[in-house]
Enzyme design. Sequence first.
Site, short mmCIF file in Angstrom:
data_model
loop_
_atom_site.label_atom_id
_atom_site.label_comp_id
_atom_site.label_asym_id
_atom_site.label_seq_id
_atom_site.Cartn_x
_atom_site.Cartn_y
_atom_site.Cartn_z
N GLU A 114 10.36 3.05 14.91
CA GLU A 114 8.91 2.82 14.96
C GLU A 114 8.57 1.77 13.92
O GLU A 114 9.23 1.69 12.88
CB GLU A 114 8.17 4.11 14.55
CG GLU A 114 8.52 5.29 15.41
CD GLU A 114 7.79 6.56 14.96
OE1 GLU A 114 7.03 6.52 13.97
OE2 GLU A 114 8.00 7.59 15.62
N LYS A 116 6.96 0.45 10.69
CA LYS A 116 6.49 1.15 9.49
C LYS A 116 5.13 0.57 9.14
O LYS A 116 5.03 -0.55 8.62
CB LYS A 116 7.47 1.00 8.34
CG LYS A 116 7.05 1.79 7.13
CD LYS A 116 8.15 1.84 6.11
CE LYS A 116 7.82 2.70 4.90
NZ LYS A 116 6.50 2.67 4.40
N ASP A 118 1.75 -0.36 7.40
CA ASP A 118 1.39 -0.50 5.99
C ASP A 118 -0.04 -0.02 5.81
O ASP A 118 -0.99 -0.78 5.79
CB ASP A 118 1.52 -1.98 5.58
CG ASP A 118 1.66 -2.11 4.08
OD1 ASP A 118 1.70 -1.07 3.39
OD2 ASP A 118 1.74 -3.25 3.59
N TYR A 226 2.26 9.85 14.21
CA TYR A 226 3.72 9.80 14.35
C TYR A 226 4.41 11.12 14.07
O TYR A 226 5.62 11.19 14.06
CB TYR A 226 4.33 8.70 13.48
CG TYR A 226 3.83 8.62 12.04
CD1 TYR A 226 4.00 9.66 11.16
CD2 TYR A 226 3.19 7.47 11.59
CE1 TYR A 226 3.56 9.57 9.86
CE2 TYR A 226 2.75 7.36 10.28
CZ TYR A 226 2.93 8.41 9.42
OH TYR A 226 2.49 8.32 8.14
N LYS A 315 13.20 -1.23 4.94
CA LYS A 315 12.18 -2.14 4.41
C LYS A 315 12.58 -3.58 4.67
O LYS A 315 13.71 -3.97 4.37
CB LYS A 315 12.05 -1.94 2.89
CG LYS A 315 11.45 -0.59 2.49
CD LYS A 315 9.94 -0.68 2.47
CE LYS A 315 9.31 0.43 1.67
NZ LYS A 315 8.88 0.07 0.36
N CYS A 409 -0.45 -26.22 -28.05
CA CYS A 409 -1.18 -25.17 -27.34
C CYS A 409 -2.34 -25.80 -26.55
O CYS A 409 -3.13 -26.54 -27.12
CB CYS A 409 -1.71 -24.14 -28.33
SG CYS A 409 -2.83 -22.96 -27.58
N CYS A 412 -5.77 -24.57 -28.39
CA CYS A 412 -6.24 -24.88 -29.75
C CYS A 412 -5.52 -26.11 -30.34
O CYS A 412 -5.88 -26.56 -31.43
CB CYS A 412 -6.04 -23.68 -30.67
SG CYS A 412 -4.31 -23.33 -30.97
N CYS A 427 2.24 -19.85 -29.52
CA CYS A 427 1.23 -20.58 -30.28
C CYS A 427 1.15 -19.88 -31.62
O CYS A 427 0.96 -18.65 -31.68
CB CYS A 427 -0.11 -20.52 -29.57
SG CYS A 427 -1.44 -21.14 -30.63
N CYS A 432 -6.24 -18.81 -32.44
CA CYS A 432 -6.32 -19.50 -31.14
C CYS A 432 -7.29 -18.73 -30.23
O CYS A 432 -7.15 -17.51 -30.06
CB CYS A 432 -4.93 -19.55 -30.52
SG CYS A 432 -4.93 -20.18 -28.85
S1 IVH Z 1 7.18 9.30 9.27
C1 IVH Z 1 8.46 12.88 6.53
N1 IVH Z 1 6.57 7.12 10.53
O1 IVH Z 1 5.65 5.50 5.25
C2 IVH Z 1 7.95 11.51 6.52
N2 IVH Z 1 5.94 7.27 8.26
O2 IVH Z 1 7.37 5.48 2.96
C3 IVH Z 1 6.99 11.30 7.61
N3 IVH Z 1 4.72 5.33 7.43
O3 IVH Z 1 4.40 8.46 3.88
C4 IVH Z 1 6.62 9.90 7.73
N4 IVH Z 1 4.73 4.19 9.30
O4 IVH Z 1 2.74 6.86 5.04
C5 IVH Z 1 6.51 7.77 9.36
N5 IVH Z 1 6.06 5.28 11.80
C6 IVH Z 1 6.01 5.91 10.65
C7 IVH Z 1 5.38 5.35 9.52
C8 IVH Z 1 5.37 6.07 8.32
C9 IVH Z 1 4.34 4.21 8.03
C10 IVH Z 1 4.47 5.63 6.01
C11 IVH Z 1 3.96 7.02 5.73
C12 IVH Z 1 4.96 7.61 4.81
C13 IVH Z 1 5.54 6.38 4.17
C14 IVH Z 1 6.88 6.62 3.55
#
Ligand code: IVH
Length: 673
Positions: A114, A116, A118, A226, A315, A409, A412, A427, A432
């Site tokens: 999935e 991730k 932000d 999710y 990441k 600097c 000054c 400096c 200053c």
């Molecule tokens: S599953 C048990 N799925 O990432 C953990 N988390 O770094 C359940 N996050 O706290 C999280 N997208 O805020 C999951 N597709 C995704 C996500 C996701 C973003 C975030 C979430 C989590 C953090 C952990």
Amino acid sequence: MAVAKKVVARVLALREQIQHHNDLYYGDDAPAVSDAEYDALVRELADLEHAHPELVVADSPTQVPGAAAGSTFAEITHIVPMLSLDNAFSLDDLHAWHERIAKLVDEPVTYVTEPKMDGLAISVLYEDGRYVRAATRGDGRVGEDVTENVRTIADVPERLRASNVPERLEVRGEVYMSLRAFTALNEAQAAAGKPLVVNPRNGAAGSLRQKDASITAARALSLFCYQLGALEGGPKLSSHRQTLDWLIELGFAVNPNILMHDTIESVHAECTSLEARRHALGYEIDGAVVKVDRLDLRAQMGSTSKAPRWAIAYKFPPEERTTLLLDIHVSIGRTGRATPFAMLEPVFVGGVTVSTATLHNEDEVARRDVRPGDTVTVRRAGDVIPEVVGPVLSKRPKKSTQWVFPTECPNCGHPLIRAEGEANHRCINLDCPARKWSRIVHFAGRGAMDIEGMGDERVGQLVDAGLIVDPADIYSLTTEQLVAMPRLGDKSARALVDAIEASKQRPLWRVLVGLGIKHVGPSAAQAMATSLRSLDAIFAAPLDALVAIEGVGPIIAESLASWFTDERNVAFIEKLRAAGVNFDAPPADDDAAVYLAPTLAGLTFVLTGTMEHYTREQATAAIEARGAKVTGSVSKKTSYVVAGDSPGTKLAKAESLEVAILDEAAFAALLDD
Ligand code: IVH
């Protein structure tokens, strides 16, 4: 084997730094370091704790996901703790995780990937198909009640669609702000003359934590679900994909970019592909989450106190962009340190527009060999601190020459000196103007006296107006003087005077940090305040007495002593004393615990469940103040397990190992002994 003092000090310092960044990130939605730097701190701490398990405490940031709930919203204790995810920073890490999974279960595993998101994790509760409440993750155990705010999100149904709804359903997901909503928000902010929001994540966090839910409603937040938390009634689910499909049926939004994989190679390919597609999604993502699909296998794998073993966050590596390096300037810090920084043609990287970036010092400029006029690569690890990676040599102008550190600097005109063996120029002029400004900003800042409303700009304004020259002058500011300043109304001026007054009672360590003595940061200041208890005692202490304090090395002690030999600094201290600033520890009962007799010395405690009269932090502080330690897991060596309400598996473990168990009353009695 006793752990070296140096290691203990480093562990404590890391915990403090990480906690500080957690507060900034989760509490104030204003991070101060890049994700990569933050992750590096956590990794270093985790490695040290791994090598020295006796140093692990229950409230170490490695044991606690996220940060504690803020104070503005009511608290909600999660029915099932909201865990975090372990990270994979490379595709190698991802393969290593797969190997670990393969050792935990005998069968072939199907994975789900999935994006991730932000944003912010949220838990939403339904009873008999009706929306009941929503909470932020907080520290994973207790979050903030954001029911009314979340109700305004269009992706959150008020009633569930299915005919046969579960009695109780807790859905978890990520609240996020689409790029379109983010742009609209910043257009509105700009039109109203308000500060711009740095990135969509902060936009989502700030919008969600509005006291007035109608503001949240105007911000167009979204939610992708999710995961399930608690579930009572409803269908028997056996896989993640099935769960997501059911959530869609109930009326929730689930990310459409979710894929199944039979091999880790396929997972790997999708992580790479998601990275390539990340900017076309319409919302920000900072990686891919990989999860085991079958729920029975997940149960077999289990979780640590922080994260499940059946999922990992891959990441993305930091994003890079190129831009023009317009010039290199030098800024002067409070200790006179001269830091070169790049003036860049603004570039959008890692979710924000970057126009300056530190170059640290002369050697770092030389190492990167960046020159004004160069096209340079700029990186931002999905987050805060921008970095100039290096020049694009093919684009270097023909006539370019190496940059030379200025000899004077910029503020000054005094010489900038680089002492032998030092990386930094300084400096040397104590008067200053740039040093004055940054000394005051440091003194009033969050890490020191924490005077709300006395930020960079306000200090600049007051210095320019000649109202303050050194930090102690803050205490002679009057409401009348402040009201006369541009952009400062009556109410804010009064609030600022109150904040200044309140700062006089800050704990001693904050005053000590505020003095701005080189090398004296919060850990050393706390150690000295705890052990010597007054500013006068600290400055009167001989060097060896200072060095004997855990967390204070010879460099810190010498720096402190030499600072105090300058009579201007002595005069500064006297000015603060005359203003009524607290020079003693501890002013409050909380701190008094620090000086208790070590009645529990040598004992090891484990905490589980919630107590009525103590938070985790308070219980830990009370135990540590009496000379005992708190660890995260129960073993034969544990002296006591303190079990509050809804204790975890630690209680069962304590019973099986016949470790003494204390309830809250017994614990309180033990502390009182
Ligand atoms: S599953 C048990 N799925 O990432 C953990 N988390 O770094 C359940 N996050 O706290 C999280 N997208 O805020 C999951 N597709 C995704 C996500 C996701 C973003 C975030 C979430 C989590 C953090 C952990």
